[in-house]
Enzyme design. Structure first.
Site, PDB file in Angstrom:
ATOM      1  CG  HIS A  70      -1.755  -0.852   0.694  1.00 37.67           C
ATOM      2  ND1 HIS A  70      -3.159  -0.691   1.681  1.00 37.67           N
ATOM      3  CD2 HIS A  70      -2.722  -2.441   0.744  1.00 37.67           C
ATOM      4  CE1 HIS A  70      -4.351  -1.382   1.036  1.00 37.67           C
ATOM      5  NE2 HIS A  70      -3.577  -2.370   0.578  1.00 37.67           N
ATOM      6  CG  ASP A  78       7.046   8.225  -0.640  1.00 36.66           C
ATOM      7  OD1 ASP A  78       6.136   7.360  -0.046  1.00 36.66           O
ATOM      8  OD2 ASP A  78       6.313   9.195  -0.555  1.00 36.66           O
ATOM      9  N   PRO A 163      -5.898  -0.361  -5.728  1.00 34.79           N
ATOM     10  CG  PRO A 163      -3.956  -2.249  -7.235  1.00 34.79           C
ATOM     11  CD  PRO A 163      -3.968  -0.586  -5.462  1.00 34.79           C
ATOM     12  CB  THR A 194       0.119 -18.013   0.751  1.00 30.61           C
ATOM     13  OG1 THR A 194       0.157 -18.865   0.636  1.00 30.61           O
ATOM     14  CG2 THR A 194       1.574 -16.754   1.077  1.00 30.61           C
ATOM     15  CB  THR A 248      -0.630 -23.529   4.316  1.00 28.92           C
ATOM     16  OG1 THR A 248      -0.584 -23.333   3.800  1.00 28.92           O
ATOM     17  CG2 THR A 248      -0.804 -24.738   4.095  1.00 28.92           C
ATOM     18  CB  THR A 251       2.959 -21.485   5.655  1.00 24.19           C
ATOM     19  OG1 THR A 251       3.049 -22.397   7.583  1.00 24.19           O
ATOM     20  CG2 THR A 251       3.918 -22.487   5.246  1.00 24.19           C
ATOM     21  CG  ASP A 253       2.173 -22.852   1.019  1.00 25.15           C
ATOM     22  OD1 ASP A 253       1.149 -21.645   0.886  1.00 25.15           O
ATOM     23  OD2 ASP A 253       2.259 -23.231   2.177  1.00 25.15           O
TER      24      ASP A 253
END
Length: 328
Positions: A70, A78, A163, A194, A248, A251, A253
């Site tokens: 963001h 910055d 977005p 994830t 997961t 984690t 992955d």
């Protein structure tokens, strides 16, 4: 040349040479070694503080990488997101009651200032913290080019145009292209979902009346839909959270992409990468490729993070002593 990797501490560390071959150029004024003499223990200081923060709350890993995302999409990387005030980016719709981890950055900054006062920018600290959040969660590592300056102004209007999880795929792609990122970056960076959590407020529109005719989102897998309708009932607390990846949860992955193939993306902006009509000729093949190959996802994610970390608006800046306010 063959891609070389070293396995270290449970994650894949891509060699610097390989990354230079794979990723587009780093901004000329940035270098991984820029603080080698002025703050030689910087990387270790940041890593230690991020590890402490994750031990206290594992969810913080996803929060820190989201702060970096963001920040970079508004005014470049910055640290303008960290500024307080009436025009703060923290008060923009995508961030208010959502962006978190500011106190962790404050703590890291204090530790760095104690060792190397007035040397390291908040923007560099945030970039390092995002990388370390990935590494400490089992994801890939990479050397971070450093030397960013802290911005002098916030841009709340631009932050309101980040977005959004409610936007169609073409609008999301356009916003990435506007900051010199590409479709591969869209999919790879989305893979940061994830781990972490999302509030009911950003996905409950899919659960009951997605079409305007009283029907849920047809791309949402039925057992997940049923569970989410229980977690986020109509008229319920919109601040309740659900994991972005139920398999997961904490984690880093490639399971996120496997979920998309099964209709188990939590956000609309996740699932459209695989299920929308536009995805067929843009993002779907990448989702499938990453679901098959975690190493490919790690490679492209690393390159996307490096490219995102290079976003700059070219404006002059400073090294803030307090990440929340510009220097006097």
């Amino acid at each position: 040349m063959k891609t070389q990797t070293k396995v270290m501490g449970g994650h894949v560390l891509l060699t610097v040479f390989t990354l230079c071959m794979l990723c587009s150029g780093v901004r000329a004024q940035l270098s991984p070694d820029i603080y080698a003499k002025s703050c030689p223990n910087l990387v270790q200081i940041v890593r230690k503080q991020v590890a402490i923060a994750l031990k206290a709350e594992i969810r913080m890993a996803a929060s820190l990488i989201r702060l970096h995302f963001h920040d970079c999409f508004v005014n470049g990387c910055d640290a303008s997101l960290l500024l307080d005030g009436a025009d703060s980016e923290k008060l923009a719709i995508p961030n208010i009651n959502s962006a978190r981890g500011f106190e962790v950055i404050d703590t890291i900054k204090a530790a760095v200032e104690n060792a190397c006062p007035g040397v390291v920018s908040c923007a560099d600290i945030l970039t390092l913290a995002a990388r370390d959040s990935v590494v400490l969660s089992g994801g890939p590592g990479w050397r971070v080019a450093l030397g960013r300056k802290d911005g002098l102004v916030a841009n709340q209007n631009s932050a309101n145009n980040l977005p959004s999880p409610f936007e169609p795929l073409d609008a999301i792609i356009a916003k990435f292209v506007a900051v010199n990122l590409n479709i591969t970056d869209v999919v790879a960076l989305s893979g940061a979902h994830t781990f972490g959590q999302a509030k009911c407020a950003v996905f409950s529109n899919r659960l009951f009346n997605f079409t305007g005719l009283g029907n849920p989102d047809a791309t949402l897998e039925t057992s997940l839909l049923s569970n989410l309708q229980t977690v986020c009932p109509l008229g319920g607390n919109s601040n309740i959270t659900a994991p972005l990846d139920r398999s997961t949860t904490d984690t880093f992955d490639n399971n996120y992409f496997k979920n998309l193939l099964e209709g188990k993306g939590l956000l609309s902006s996740d699932q459209i990468l695989f299920s929308s009509d536009l995805a067929v000729n843009t993002t779907k093949k990448l989702v499938e490729a990453y679901s098959r190959s975690q190493s490919l996802f790690f490679r492209d994610f690393t390159c996307a993070m490096i490219r995102m970390g290079n976003i700059s608006n070219g404006a002059s800046g400073e090294v803030r002593t307090n990440c929340r306010v510009i220097n006097n």
